[in-house]
Scaffold this motif. Structure first.
Motif, PDB file in Angstrom:
ATOM      1  N   VAL A  70       0.865  -1.178   0.000  1.00 47.49           N
ATOM      2  CA  VAL A  70       0.000   0.000   0.000  1.00 47.49           C
ATOM      3  C   VAL A  70       0.903   1.229   0.000  1.00 47.49           C
ATOM      4  N   VAL A  71       0.719   2.104  -0.985  1.00 51.21           N
ATOM      5  CA  VAL A  71       1.481   3.354  -1.049  1.00 51.21           C
ATOM      6  C   VAL A  71       0.488   4.467  -0.735  1.00 51.21           C
ATOM      7  N   ALA A  72       0.711   5.137   0.405  1.00 45.91           N
ATOM      8  CA  ALA A  72      -0.281   6.085   0.907  1.00 45.91           C
ATOM      9  C   ALA A  72       0.392   7.312   1.504  1.00 45.91           C
ATOM     10  N   TRP A  73      -0.432   8.336   1.751  1.00 44.64           N
ATOM     11  CA  TRP A  73       0.044   9.551   2.405  1.00 44.64           C
ATOM     12  C   TRP A  73       0.481   9.228   3.830  1.00 44.64           C
ATOM     13  N   PRO A  74       1.398  10.006   4.388  1.00 40.71           N
ATOM     14  CA  PRO A  74       1.880   9.745   5.757  1.00 40.71           C
ATOM     15  C   PRO A  74       0.761   9.645   6.792  1.00 40.71           C
ATOM     16  N   GLU A  75      -0.267  10.454   6.631  1.00 45.72           N
ATOM     17  CA  GLU A  75      -1.378  10.416   7.591  1.00 45.72           C
ATOM     18  C   GLU A  75      -2.086   9.071   7.568  1.00 45.72           C
ATOM     19  N   VAL A  82      -0.744   6.197   6.452  1.00 43.43           N
ATOM     20  CA  VAL A  82       0.199   5.189   6.944  1.00 43.43           C
ATOM     21  C   VAL A  82       0.206   5.165   8.464  1.00 43.43           C
ATOM     22  N   ALA A  83       0.235   6.329   9.087  1.00 45.55           N
ATOM     23  CA  ALA A  83       0.231   6.394  10.548  1.00 45.55           C
ATOM     24  C   ALA A  83      -1.016   5.730  11.123  1.00 45.55           C
ATOM     25  N   ARG A  84      -2.158   6.009  10.527  1.00 41.67           N
ATOM     26  CA  ARG A  84      -3.394   5.393  11.001  1.00 41.67           C
ATOM     27  C   ARG A  84      -3.373   3.881  10.808  1.00 41.67           C
ATOM     28  N   PHE A  85      -2.839   3.426   9.673  1.00 41.35           N
ATOM     29  CA  PHE A  85      -2.740   1.987   9.427  1.00 41.35           C
ATOM     30  C   PHE A  85      -1.897   1.314  10.506  1.00 41.35           C
ATOM     31  N   LEU A  86      -0.745   1.897  10.789  1.00 44.97           N
ATOM     32  CA  LEU A  86       0.174   1.273  11.741  1.00 44.97           C
ATOM     33  C   LEU A  86      -0.370   1.324  13.159  1.00 44.97           C
ATOM     34  N   CYS A  87      -1.014   2.414  13.535  1.00 42.45           N
ATOM     35  CA  CYS A  87      -1.594   2.537  14.885  1.00 42.45           C
ATOM     36  C   CYS A  87      -2.755   1.563  15.093  1.00 42.45           C
ATOM     37  N   SER A  88      -3.471   1.248  14.043  1.00 44.57           N
ATOM     38  CA  SER A  88      -4.619   0.347  14.171  1.00 44.57           C
ATOM     39  C   SER A  88      -4.249  -1.110  13.914  1.00 44.57           C
ATOM     40  N   ASP A  89      -2.963  -1.386  13.682  1.00 43.29           N
ATOM     41  CA  ASP A  89      -2.482  -2.733  13.362  1.00 43.29           C
ATOM     42  C   ASP A  89      -3.164  -3.270  12.105  1.00 43.29           C
ATOM     43  N   ASN A  96      -4.252  -7.311  10.502  1.00 38.91           N
ATOM     44  CA  ASN A  96      -5.640  -7.657  10.212  1.00 38.91           C
ATOM     45  C   ASN A  96      -5.865  -7.889   8.721  1.00 38.91           C
ATOM     46  N   ALA A  97      -5.247  -7.063   7.897  1.00 40.08           N
ATOM     47  CA  ALA A  97      -5.408  -7.191   6.452  1.00 40.08           C
ATOM     48  C   ALA A  97      -4.795  -8.490   5.937  1.00 40.08           C
ATOM     49  N   ARG A  98      -3.658  -8.872   6.489  1.00 38.99           N
ATOM     50  CA  ARG A  98      -3.004 -10.115   6.068  1.00 38.99           C
ATOM     51  C   ARG A  98      -3.943 -11.309   6.283  1.00 38.99           C
ATOM     52  N   LYS A  99      -4.631 -11.310   7.424  1.00 36.43           N
ATOM     53  CA  LYS A  99      -5.579 -12.387   7.720  1.00 36.43           C
ATOM     54  C   LYS A  99      -6.799 -12.308   6.805  1.00 36.43           C
ATOM     55  N   GLU A 100      -7.344 -11.107   6.657  1.00 33.78           N
ATOM     56  CA  GLU A 100      -8.553 -10.912   5.856  1.00 33.78           C
ATOM     57  C   GLU A 100      -8.314 -11.221   4.376  1.00 33.78           C
ATOM     58  N   LEU A 101      -7.172 -10.797   3.871  1.00 33.80           N
ATOM     59  CA  LEU A 101      -6.865 -10.987   2.453  1.00 33.80           C
ATOM     60  C   LEU A 101      -6.229 -12.340   2.157  1.00 33.80           C
ATOM     61  N   LYS A 102      -5.816 -13.033   3.217  1.00 32.82           N
ATOM     62  CA  LYS A 102      -5.161 -14.342   3.072  1.00 32.82           C
ATOM     63  C   LYS A 102      -3.923 -14.236   2.178  1.00 32.82           C
ATOM     64  N   VAL A 103      -3.099 -13.261   2.530  1.00 31.30           N
ATOM     65  CA  VAL A 103      -1.866 -13.015   1.787  1.00 31.30           C
ATOM     66  C   VAL A 103      -0.708 -13.030   2.794  1.00 31.30           C
ATOM     67  N   PRO A 104       0.425 -13.641   2.429  1.00 28.55           N
ATOM     68  CA  PRO A 104       1.529 -13.770   3.388  1.00 28.55           C
ATOM     69  C   PRO A 104       2.175 -12.461   3.848  1.00 28.55           C
ATOM     70  N   ARG A 105       2.187 -11.445   2.982  1.00 23.37           N
ATOM     71  CA  ARG A 105       2.921 -10.226   3.337  1.00 23.37           C
ATOM     72  C   ARG A 105       2.149  -8.982   2.953  1.00 23.37           C
ATOM     73  N   ILE A 106       2.098  -8.015   3.893  1.00 25.56           N
ATOM     74  CA  ILE A 106       1.520  -6.691   3.648  1.00 25.56           C
ATOM     75  C   ILE A 106       2.592  -5.671   4.000  1.00 25.56           C
ATOM     76  N   ARG A 107       2.816  -4.731   3.108  1.00 24.38           N
ATOM     77  CA  ARG A 107       3.754  -3.635   3.390  1.00 24.38           C
ATOM     78  C   ARG A 107       3.023  -2.320   3.159  1.00 24.38           C
ATOM     79  N   VAL A 108       3.306  -1.360   4.011  1.00 25.65           N
ATOM     80  CA  VAL A 108       2.688  -0.040   3.898  1.00 25.65           C
ATOM     81  C   VAL A 108       3.821   0.978   3.767  1.00 25.65           C
ATOM     82  N   LEU A 109       3.817   1.709   2.670  1.00 24.90           N
ATOM     83  CA  LEU A 109       4.857   2.704   2.402  1.00 24.90           C
ATOM     84  C   LEU A 109       4.250   4.086   2.310  1.00 24.90           C
ATOM     85  N   GLU A 110       4.980   5.082   2.808  1.00 26.27           N
ATOM     86  CA  GLU A 110       4.561   6.481   2.650  1.00 26.27           C
ATOM     87  C   GLU A 110       4.946   6.971   1.262  1.00 26.27           C
TER      88      GLU A 110
END
Length: 166
Positions: A131-136, A138-145, A149-163
């Motif tokens: 996921v390539v997103a604005w810093p705001e 990204v911060a919300r994603f990381l604070c909410s874990d 949750n997305a890895r489990k929901e999407l059934k994908v081994p790896r999720i990365r979030v980049l600013e």
């Protein structure tokens, strides 16, 4: 064999965004296929990655009148899919291809982003979501874990979030 990656973007990928995404997979021996997903209405509640938090773009980014004080002039010069979807697609895919000997496919969603993301991950058998997103956002994603949750929901081994980068 290929290594498939879904790249979810809020806005046009900058040169720095494309370089950072490609660098994540530069050492892989397999051919990398990128599946870029962009929403045609990123500022609405059904729009971009921030919709995955159950909030609208304005709620997550704290925006009023479509601007944010923390954004650089380079970032604001990037195309917004709500107003110039063709530029978002063309520039983002070209920049990503330039940094990796890869294939880039683009999907546009006009509906609910989580459903589109789940469908794309499943149909491409992707091993990763970036996921390539604005810093705001990204911060919300990381604070909410969100990545866990997305890895489990999407059934994908790896999720990365980049600013977004310049």
């Amino acid at each position: 064999m290929t290594y498939d990656v879904v790249v979810l973007i809020e806005r046009e990928m900058s040169e720095g965004d494309a370089r950072r995404v490609a660098a994540l997979h530069a050492r892989l021996e397999e051919t990398v296929d990128y599946h870029v997903l962009v929403s045609s209405h990123p500022t609405e509640g059904l729009g971009g990655p921030m919709a995955l938090l159950g909030s609208s773009f304005a709620d997550v980014a704290g925006l009023s009148a479509g601007t944010s004080p923390g954004r650089t002039t380079t970032a604001t010069a990037l195309a917004d899919p709500q107003f110039d979807l063709a530029s978002v697609i063309e520039h983002s895919s070209r920049r990503l291809r330039a940094h990796n000997n890869c294939r880039v496919n683009v999907s546009i969603t006009h509906g609910e982003i989580l459903l589109a993301l789940k469908t794309l991950v499943k149909s491409t058998n992707s091993q990763e979501v970036v996921v390539v997103a604005w810093p705001e956002t990204v911060a919300r994603f990381l604070c909410s874990d969100w990545p866990t949750n997305a890895r489990k929901e999407l059934k994908v081994p790896r999720i990365r979030v980049l600013e977004h980068a310049d």
